[in-house]
Motif scaffolding. Structure first.
Motif, PDB file in Angstrom:
ATOM      1  N   GLU A  41       0.715  -1.303  -0.095  1.00 24.27           N
ATOM      2  CA  GLU A  41      -0.136   0.013  -0.007  1.00 24.27           C
ATOM      3  C   GLU A  41       0.703   1.425  -0.074  1.00 24.27           C
ATOM      4  O   GLU A  41       0.357   2.520  -0.448  1.00 24.27           O
ATOM      5  CB  GLU A  41      -0.955  -0.083   1.059  1.00 24.27           C
ATOM      6  N   GLN A  42       1.999   1.153   0.452  1.00 28.26           N
ATOM      7  CA  GLN A  42       3.050   2.408   0.234  1.00 28.26           C
ATOM      8  C   GLN A  42       3.710   2.631  -1.036  1.00 28.26           C
ATOM      9  O   GLN A  42       4.170   3.657  -1.205  1.00 28.26           O
ATOM     10  CB  GLN A  42       4.055   2.174   1.313  1.00 28.26           C
ATOM     11  N   VAL A  43       3.599   1.743  -1.972  1.00 25.05           N
ATOM     12  CA  VAL A  43       4.134   1.811  -2.965  1.00 25.05           C
ATOM     13  C   VAL A  43       3.156   2.145  -4.127  1.00 25.05           C
ATOM     14  O   VAL A  43       1.863   1.779  -4.106  1.00 25.05           O
ATOM     15  CB  VAL A  43       5.086   0.705  -3.951  1.00 25.05           C
ATOM     16  N   ASP A  44       3.614   2.549  -5.298  1.00 28.25           N
ATOM     17  CA  ASP A  44       2.560   3.148  -6.535  1.00 28.25           C
ATOM     18  C   ASP A  44       1.865   1.720  -6.723  1.00 28.25           C
ATOM     19  O   ASP A  44       2.416   0.685  -7.062  1.00 28.25           O
ATOM     20  CB  ASP A  44       3.568   3.418  -7.750  1.00 28.25           C
ATOM     21  N   GLN A  45       0.482   1.999  -6.863  1.00 24.47           N
ATOM     22  CA  GLN A  45      -0.215   1.075  -7.150  1.00 24.47           C
ATOM     23  C   GLN A  45      -0.230   0.528  -8.886  1.00 24.47           C
ATOM     24  O   GLN A  45      -0.914  -0.809  -9.050  1.00 24.47           O
ATOM     25  CB  GLN A  45      -1.923   1.240  -7.211  1.00 24.47           C
ATOM     26  N   ASP A  46       0.697   0.925  -9.647  1.00 22.62           N
ATOM     27  CA  ASP A  46       0.906   0.704 -10.718  1.00 22.62           C
ATOM     28  C   ASP A  46       2.165  -0.166 -11.116  1.00 22.62           C
ATOM     29  O   ASP A  46       2.653  -0.356 -12.149  1.00 22.62           O
ATOM     30  CB  ASP A  46       0.801   1.825 -11.784  1.00 22.62           C
ATOM     31  N   ASP A  47       2.837  -0.377 -10.019  1.00 22.33           N
ATOM     32  CA  ASP A  47       4.050  -0.899  -9.893  1.00 22.33           C
ATOM     33  C   ASP A  47       4.156  -2.245 -10.532  1.00 22.33           C
ATOM     34  O   ASP A  47       3.402  -2.943  -9.893  1.00 22.33           O
ATOM     35  CB  ASP A  47       4.820  -0.642  -8.700  1.00 22.33           C
ATOM     36  N   PRO A  48       4.716  -2.670 -11.460  1.00 21.25           N
ATOM     37  CA  PRO A  48       4.442  -4.147 -11.887  1.00 21.25           C
ATOM     38  C   PRO A  48       4.872  -5.078 -10.822  1.00 21.25           C
ATOM     39  O   PRO A  48       4.415  -6.171 -10.789  1.00 21.25           O
ATOM     40  CB  PRO A  48       5.290  -4.360 -13.329  1.00 21.25           C
ATOM     41  N   LEU A  49       6.031  -4.960  -9.928  1.00 20.77           N
ATOM     42  CA  LEU A  49       6.507  -5.821  -9.086  1.00 20.77           C
ATOM     43  C   LEU A  49       5.286  -5.997  -8.000  1.00 20.77           C
ATOM     44  O   LEU A  49       5.178  -7.098  -7.364  1.00 20.77           O
ATOM     45  CB  LEU A  49       7.693  -5.274  -8.476  1.00 20.77           C
ATOM     46  N   ARG A  50       4.606  -4.950  -7.721  1.00 22.88           N
ATOM     47  CA  ARG A  50       3.438  -4.937  -6.766  1.00 22.88           C
ATOM     48  C   ARG A  50       2.407  -5.674  -7.299  1.00 22.88           C
ATOM     49  O   ARG A  50       1.759  -6.595  -6.613  1.00 22.88           O
ATOM     50  CB  ARG A  50       2.980  -3.338  -6.360  1.00 22.88           C
ATOM     51  N   HIS A  51       2.007  -5.623  -8.511  1.00 19.09           N
ATOM     52  CA  HIS A  51       0.993  -6.392  -9.072  1.00 19.09           C
ATOM     53  C   HIS A  51       1.404  -7.925  -9.021  1.00 19.09           C
ATOM     54  O   HIS A  51       0.451  -8.702  -8.626  1.00 19.09           O
ATOM     55  CB  HIS A  51       0.991  -6.074 -10.484  1.00 19.09           C
TER      56      HIS A  51
END
Length: 254
Positions: A176-186
């Motif tokens: 939740e702290q990083v960009d919601q569009d970050d591919p690593l997060r996805h």
């Protein structure tokens, strides 16, 4: 496993004073596998006899007994690492799974400590963790979900350190702290439940390995251009820890 009882049993036959013990590693980060160990970490105060003895005593207690993986630093070693803003022991200080805390005025101590840390030290530590994981992944039969998630967690934490933001310990809160569009997060959000259901040595499918390697290396390249500056006045942190060390020793070595 009754961790509280394990700690009590350990110190029944020792003269050291247990101060603070938490759960570290994958259980703390919210991504444990079914066969994950209990990584208990913390620090103790040496006995009064050891403290005043001219001979140097071991500053570490290590116990590995089945799933019980226990490491305890003495107060001087712990504070020495905190004086360098060591991110590993800072995670212990911030842990939410606490088994024992007999440290006087803990919340006051923690608040003052976290106000003085060096985000540059956090950045380099987490980048190093990620690179180490990537290196291991590229050796035979080591491309595990565990290594991938450790590397992703490291890179997300390093990115937040560049912004002087303390990275959350629970991985879902870290997302939740990083960009919601970050591919690593996805990728990590999609695979977290799979990781938690797998054994520690479960391998990533071959057809996905190069994709995740590319994403990890791209993130490392981006972060290499935004290294935070080191703290300007490390003596403030050192003085803070010195004063607390004196306070604790006067309290316990009456």
């Amino acid at each position: 496993m009754n961790i509280d009882q394990e700690i009590q049993n350990l110190f029944q036959c020792r003269d050291d004073t247990p101060l603070f013990y938490i759960e570290s590693g994958s259980r703390l980060w919210g991504m444990a596998s079914p066969d994950s160990d209990y990584d208990v970490r913390g620090f103790h105060l040496p006995s009064k006899a050891q403290y005043y003895d001219y001979r140097k005593h071991r500053d570490l207690i290590e116990i590995m007994d089945g799933d019980f993986d226990f490491v305890s630093y003495d107060l001087d070693k712990m504070f020495g690492l905190l004086a360098k803003s060591n991110p590993t022991v800072l995670e212990w200080v911030r842990a939410h799974i606490v088994y024992l805390n007999d440290f006087p005025e803990w919340e006051k101590f923690k608040k003052g400590l976290l106000e003085k840390i060096d985000y540059c030290a956090l950045y380099h530590h987490y980048i190093s963790l990620a690179k180490g994981g990537i290196k291991v992944m590229q050796t035979a039969e080591n491309f595990t979900y565990k290594k991938v998630f450790y590397s992703i967690r490291g890179l997300m934490s390093a990115e937040l350190a560049t912004q002087h933001i303390m990275p959350e310990l629970l991985i879902t809160h870290l997302f939740e702290q990083v960009d919601q569009d970050d591919p690593l997060r996805h990728w990590a959000e999609d695979y977290l439940e799979i990781k938690k259901q797998q054994q520690e040595k479960a391998q990533l499918p071959k057809n996905e390995q190069q994709l995740i390697l590319n994403l990890l290396n791209e993130k490392i390249e981006i972060l290499s251009h935004s290294i935070p500056q080191t703290m300007h006045r490390p003596e403030q942190l050192q003085q803070y820890l010195t004063e607390y060390s004196i306070h604790l020793k006067e309290y316990f070595y009456k």
